[in-house]
Scaffold this active site. Structure first.
Site, PDB file in Angstrom:
ATOM      1  N   ASN A   1       0.866  -1.187   0.000  1.00 19.00           N
ATOM      2  CA  ASN A   1       0.000   0.000   0.000  1.00 19.00           C
ATOM      3  C   ASN A   1       0.901   1.236   0.000  1.00 19.00           C
ATOM      4  OD1 ASN A   1      -1.826   2.039   0.484  1.00 19.00           O
ATOM      5  ND2 ASN A   1      -2.296   1.403   2.589  1.00 19.00           N
TER       6      ASN A   1
ATOM      7  N   LYS B   1       0.063   4.292  -0.250  1.00 23.38           N
ATOM      8  CA  LYS B   1      -0.573   5.471   0.368  1.00 23.38           C
ATOM      9  C   LYS B   1      -0.349   6.715  -0.505  1.00 23.38           C
ATOM     10  CE  LYS B   1       0.204   3.255   4.748  1.00 23.38           C
ATOM     11  NZ  LYS B   1       0.314   3.360   6.197  1.00 23.38           N
TER      12      LYS B   1
ATOM     13  N   HIS C   1      -9.252   0.957   5.079  1.00 17.62           N
ATOM     14  CA  HIS C   1      -7.959   1.142   5.740  1.00 17.62           C
ATOM     15  C   HIS C   1      -8.144   2.068   6.945  1.00 17.62           C
ATOM     16  CE1 HIS C   1      -3.836   2.334   6.506  1.00 17.62           C
ATOM     17  NE2 HIS C   1      -3.483   1.221   5.878  1.00 17.62           N
TER      18      HIS C   1
ATOM     19  N   GLU D   1      -6.531   4.439   8.026  1.00 19.08           N
ATOM     20  CA  GLU D   1      -6.334   5.879   7.764  1.00 19.08           C
ATOM     21  C   GLU D   1      -7.589   6.479   7.131  1.00 19.08           C
ATOM     22  OE1 GLU D   1      -2.654   5.403   5.655  1.00 19.08           O
ATOM     23  OE2 GLU D   1      -1.702   4.810   7.535  1.00 19.08           O
TER      24      GLU D   1
ATOM     25  N   GLU E   1      -5.136  -5.323  10.685  1.00 18.95           N
ATOM     26  CA  GLU E   1      -4.063  -4.349  10.904  1.00 18.95           C
ATOM     27  C   GLU E   1      -4.313  -3.602  12.213  1.00 18.95           C
ATOM     28  OE1 GLU E   1      -2.209  -3.055   6.983  1.00 18.95           O
ATOM     29  OE2 GLU E   1      -4.064  -1.921   7.128  1.00 18.95           O
TER      30      GLU E   1
ATOM     31  N   GLY F   1       2.767   1.765  10.817  1.00 18.59           N
ATOM     32  CA  GLY F   1       3.734   2.855  10.655  1.00 18.59           C
ATOM     33  C   GLY F   1       4.464   3.226  11.934  1.00 18.59           C
TER      34      GLY F   1
ATOM     35  N   SER G   1       3.728  -2.668  10.352  1.00 24.60           N
ATOM     36  CA  SER G   1       5.181  -2.684  10.499  1.00 24.60           C
ATOM     37  C   SER G   1       5.816  -4.029  10.121  1.00 24.60           C
ATOM     38  CB  SER G   1       5.578  -2.286  11.927  1.00 24.60           C
ATOM     39  OG  SER G   1       5.122  -0.970  12.200  1.00 24.60           O
TER      40      SER G   1
HETATM   41  C1  PEP Z   1      -0.578  -0.116   6.271  1.00 25.77           C
HETATM   42  O1  PEP Z   1      -0.711   1.094   6.219  1.00 25.77           O
HETATM   43  O2  PEP Z   1      -1.445  -0.854   5.781  1.00 25.77           O
HETATM   44  C2  PEP Z   1       0.603  -0.651   6.941  1.00 25.77           C
HETATM   45  C3  PEP Z   1       0.590  -1.899   7.314  1.00 25.77           C
HETATM   46  O3  PEP Z   1       1.658   0.233   7.133  1.00 25.77           O
HETATM   47  P1  PEP Z   1       3.104  -0.138   7.715  1.00 25.77           P
HETATM   48  O4  PEP Z   1       3.563  -1.406   7.058  1.00 25.77           O
HETATM   49  O5  PEP Z   1       3.949   1.046   7.360  1.00 25.77           O
HETATM   50  O6  PEP Z   1       2.933  -0.306   9.188  1.00 25.77           O
END
Ligand code: PEP
Length: 252
Positions: A10, A12, A94, A96, A166, A172, A212
């Site tokens: 992703n 973003k 997601h 966000e 998630e 992040g 992460s």
């Molecule tokens: C995400 O935004 O779906 C995500 C898993 O981000 P990150 O891998 O940076 O934690």
């Protein structure tokens, strides 16, 4: 049951056109027999990405869709528009989008419906906040996100859904959930799916972990029984990290 692993990047709101072209040209080298690799660039780069990757096995997916087919929704993109440029899968829900764009369960269920009505596949994201986990509400939150977001679908419709668990506190932040937390939640999700749709669908549904994931922890996470790959944010912007994560999903 052997489920095929998925590794989805992703991007973003990162990567302009030139940067996207460069990253895609590095990703073309990725080959992994046992893994479905997907990338989700921004809307402005989807057409280019899809054309560039036409002869590769990497699927280009969108980060979001609007729930209406067309109309007075300034700035939005519909499932029908995505299909018209060859995009057949969308991430929906997601954290966000939920957090910064106030996407409620109701809005997300409409997006899910639009995807299904247009025969698009869905990567549906769910995850609890740290406060939910600290208050031991995490299972309840996950159950309600699934119930309100996707469990209204009929069995044949649900087959087009991939779940991405998630935990919001792990996105992040560099704070990955530990193996016990991940496996426990994935098993919980699979059991909920079993109660709603039966054994066969629950054994076939792919449940990704996101939060992460890095080349250093991917192998351990992907080896967990109910983890069928990952949704990768930050590490998907670096071709070598992303391809090492794909390798880990492919069996090292
Ligand atoms: C995400 O935004 O779906 C995500 C898993 O981000 P990150 O891998 O940076 O934690």
């Amino acid at each position: 049951m052997k489920r095929k692993k998925i590794v989805a990047g992703n991007w973003k709101m990162n990567m302009n056109l030139v940067e996207s072209k460069n990253l895609i040209s590095d990703l073309k080298e990725i080959s992994a027999e046992n893994v479905d690799v997907k990338i989700a660039p921004s809307f402005t780069n989807l057409y280019m990405a899809n054309s560039s990757l036409e002869s590769s096995k990497i699927e280009v997916v969108s980060q979001d869709i609007h729930h209406e087919q067309k109309g007075a929704y300034t700035g939005e993109i519909s499932a029908e528009m995505l299909l018209s440029i060859g995009i057949e899968t969308s991430i929906i829900g997601h954290s966000e989008r939920r957090k910064y764009f106030n996407e409620t369960d109701l809005i997300l269920s409409k997006k899910v419906n639009s995807a299904v009505q247009n025969s698009m596949k869905i990567i549906f994201c769910i995850g609890e906040e740290l406060s939910d986990r600290n208050n031991s509400n995490h299972f309840e939150i996950i159950k309600s996100q699934l119930t309100n977001g996707v469990f209204h679908l009929e069995s044949k419709e649900f087959k087009s859904v991939v779940i991405a668990y998630e935990p919001v506190w792990a996105i992040g932040t560099g704070m990955t959930a530990n193996s016990h937390q991940i496996q426990e939640m994935h098993e919980f999700i699979r059991n909920l799916i079993k109660s709603n749709y039966g054994v066969e669908i629950s054994e076939n549904v792919q449940i990704l972990y996101g939060g992460s994931v890095k080349p250093t922890n991917a192998e351990e996470i992907f080896s967990l029984k109910d983890v069928d790959g990952g949704l990768i944010g930050g590490a998907s912007l670096n071709s070598s990290d992303f391809s090492n994560i794909v390798k880990a999903a492919n069996g090292g």
